[in-house]
Enzyme design. Structure first.
Site, short mmCIF file in Angstrom:
data_model
loop_
_atom_site.label_atom_id
_atom_site.label_comp_id
_atom_site.label_asym_id
_atom_site.label_seq_id
_atom_site.Cartn_x
_atom_site.Cartn_y
_atom_site.Cartn_z
N LYS A 1 -22.38 19.27 -44.24
CA LYS A 1 -22.49 19.94 -42.86
C LYS A 1 -21.94 19.73 -41.91
O LYS A 1 -20.92 19.36 -41.72
CB LYS A 1 -24.43 18.82 -42.27
CG LYS A 1 -23.72 17.44 -42.36
CD LYS A 1 -24.87 16.46 -43.00
CE LYS A 1 -24.68 15.69 -42.14
NZ LYS A 1 -25.21 14.28 -42.71
N ARG B 1 -36.98 8.86 -40.00
CA ARG B 1 -36.34 10.11 -39.20
C ARG B 1 -37.44 11.04 -40.42
O ARG B 1 -38.51 11.40 -39.80
CB ARG B 1 -35.23 10.37 -39.52
CG ARG B 1 -34.65 12.15 -39.00
CD ARG B 1 -32.89 11.25 -38.26
NE ARG B 1 -32.83 11.55 -40.11
CZ ARG B 1 -31.42 12.05 -40.04
NH1 ARG B 1 -30.11 11.84 -39.65
NH2 ARG B 1 -30.77 11.88 -41.03
N TYR C 1 -7.84 11.12 -12.81
CA TYR C 1 -9.05 11.31 -12.16
C TYR C 1 -9.45 10.16 -12.33
O TYR C 1 -9.58 9.09 -12.77
CB TYR C 1 -9.93 11.61 -12.85
CG TYR C 1 -9.91 13.22 -13.34
CD1 TYR C 1 -9.89 14.30 -11.59
CD2 TYR C 1 -9.68 14.06 -14.76
CE1 TYR C 1 -9.61 15.71 -12.06
CE2 TYR C 1 -8.99 15.65 -14.55
CZ TYR C 1 -9.30 16.27 -12.87
OH TYR C 1 -9.00 17.22 -13.54
N MET D 1 -9.90 17.38 -19.14
CA MET D 1 -10.35 18.68 -20.23
C MET D 1 -8.79 18.72 -21.21
O MET D 1 -9.07 19.23 -22.68
CB MET D 1 -10.62 19.67 -19.36
CG MET D 1 -11.52 20.78 -20.45
SD MET D 1 -12.25 22.04 -19.50
CE MET D 1 -13.30 21.48 -18.57
C1 LIG Z 1 -24.73 13.69 -43.55
C2 LIG Z 1 -25.60 12.51 -44.34
C3 LIG Z 1 -25.65 12.02 -45.70
C4 LIG Z 1 -23.92 11.80 -46.08
O1 LIG Z 1 -24.13 10.58 -45.69
P1 LIG Z 1 -22.11 10.04 -45.63
O2 LIG Z 1 -22.48 8.97 -45.02
O3 LIG Z 1 -21.10 11.15 -44.81
O4 LIG Z 1 -21.23 9.95 -47.18
C5 LIG Z 1 -25.99 12.07 -46.76
N1 LIG Z 1 -27.41 12.33 -46.67
C6 LIG Z 1 -28.28 12.74 -45.53
C7 LIG Z 1 -29.71 12.88 -45.40
C8 LIG Z 1 -27.02 13.05 -44.57
O5 LIG Z 1 -28.11 13.48 -43.83
#
Ligand SMILES: *Cc1c(COP(=O)(O)O)cnc(C)c1O
Length: 377
Positions: free
Chosen positions: A37, A135, A265, A313
């Site tokens: 992802k 979640r 800054y 930036m």
């Molecule tokens: C992102 C994610 C993972 C992977 O987690 P890592 O800690 O990067 O190995 C596994 N399961 C779900 C549901 C996730 O959202």
């Protein structure tokens, strides 16, 4: 030729070796779900996925249908699990791109079942069980009724059941409680035939499925395959994961300023000595968070040099007083090796007061990703 002002080098050889080491440590029947992802944690999804496909991944997981559609362009036939919820307007992409949805609620069963009927197809789904993440997922005590609804839904085919740990990196006792809740919830599901399903829970930090007694038959790995431990001193260090990404910029100019001068800054830093400074050609617009102001270090000519004042930036100021050989144009390493020095993403993210996952995702799209393939050293 165009010069790079800030870039990430991505080592495809390291990715392949990491996957090989993780696979070799897993029981042979264990399926490897590569989590890619958010553009493969900022590493660039298409190139990462192509390499993972050649190196033994069984399946992929993404956050949403758009990432799934992009991944589908890289390879037909590979199962792709969408970890996030499907919005009503997005349902049609499941059939179009052959994606597997995650289901947490009865309402999703109805919607996806109707979407399957409209597309005249059967949609594969994974049932998610909430064992304490709070979640997605159906609460573990209510899993049986949602399971029955999925099994009865025309148009849906159950392909897997999973849960997600909230604290695998910090709280082994709670993680073990989550495992038990998950296993117990599975026992409450009527006529469950696990031989045809993927049953998965472990992420990088909770990788207990290295054991041959694991009750699961798949793992979901993100961070670890990119060569980063989920927390310092993790037992996974035994696997010797190699960092896949390094992050670099250049020295734009050098100059000297007298003691007492304030830097950047907000005047958050005053020089305590006559100093030689370097102005780097990267800032928060590239992925050096402002939280790293006055905290981070960079490597120039093999020496660690501190960041002075606020990160801006497009530019960041560093102290070169103790690195007199540094010059405009020098390569500056923000994450990675240079000479005998190394800054790991763990250390970078501590300076940035974020987590390694976030540090990777903060490298912006202005930063070109340059791919190379190293051999084992
Ligand atoms: C992102 C994610 C993972 C992977 O987690 P890592 O800690 O990067 O190995 C596994 N399961 C779900 C549901 C996730 O959202």
């Amino acid at each position: 030729m165009k010069a790079y002002r800030c870039w990430a080098e991505i080592d495809l050889g390291a990715l392949e070796r990491n996957l090989g080491r993780i696979r070799a440590a897993l029981p042979p029947h264990m399926q490897y779900v590569a989590v890619v992802k958010a553009d493969a944690y900022g590493h660039g999804m298409p190139r990462m996925v192509a390499r993972l496909m050649q190196s033994g991944a069984s399946m992929f997981a993404v956050a949403n249908v758009y990432e799934g559609a992009e991944l589908r362009e890289v390879g037909r036939g590979w199962p792709i699990l969408v970890l996030g919820p499907i919005l009503p307007e997005e349902e049609r992409y499941l059939a179009e791109y052959d994606l597997t949805a995650t289901i947490s609620t009865p309402e999703e069963v109805d919607r996806l079942s109707a979407a399957a009927a409209r597309a005249n197809t059967i949609l594969p789904v994974h049932l998610k069980i909430d064992t304490g993440m709070g979640r997605l997922g159906v609460w573990h005590e209510d899993a049986a009724s949602l399971y029955e609804k999925v099994m009865a839904a025309a148009g849906l085919k159950l392909a897997g059941i999973f849960t997600h740990f909230s604290s695998a990196d910090t709280d082994p006792a709670f993680t073990s409680e989550q495992r038990n809740r998950f296993l117990h919830a599975l026992e409450t599901l009527p006529d469950l035939d696990t031989s045809k399903l993927l049953i998965h829970a472990d992420n990088s930090a909770g990788l207990e499925s290295l054991s041959p007694d694991s009750p699961f038959n798949a793992v979901r790995i993100g961070l670890l395959q990119f060569g980063c431990l989920p927390y310092p001193d993790s037992f996974l260090a035994e696997l010797k994961p190699e960092p896949v990404l390094s992050f670099h910029t250049r020295v734009g100019i050098t100059k000297s300023l007298p003691a007492g001068t304030s830097i950047s800054y907000g005047q958050t830093f005053q020089l305590t000595r006559d100093s030689r400074l370097g102005v780097l050609t990267a800032g928060y617009g590239d992925g050096i968070p402002t939280t790293a102001s006055n905290r981070a270090q960079v490597i120039i000519r093999g020496h660690r040099c501190p960041v002075l004042g606020r990160v801006t930036m497009d530019q960041t100021i560093v102290d070169l007083t103790d690195c007199p050989e540094a010059q405009a144009g020098d390569r500056v390493t923000l994450i990675g090796h240079q000479g005998d020095e190394c800054i790991e993403v763990q250390e970078f993210s501590q300076w940035a007061m974020c987590i390694p996952w976030e540090a990777f995702c903060s490298i912006t799209k202005r930063v070109p990703r340059l791919y190379r393939t190293s051999r084992e050293q």
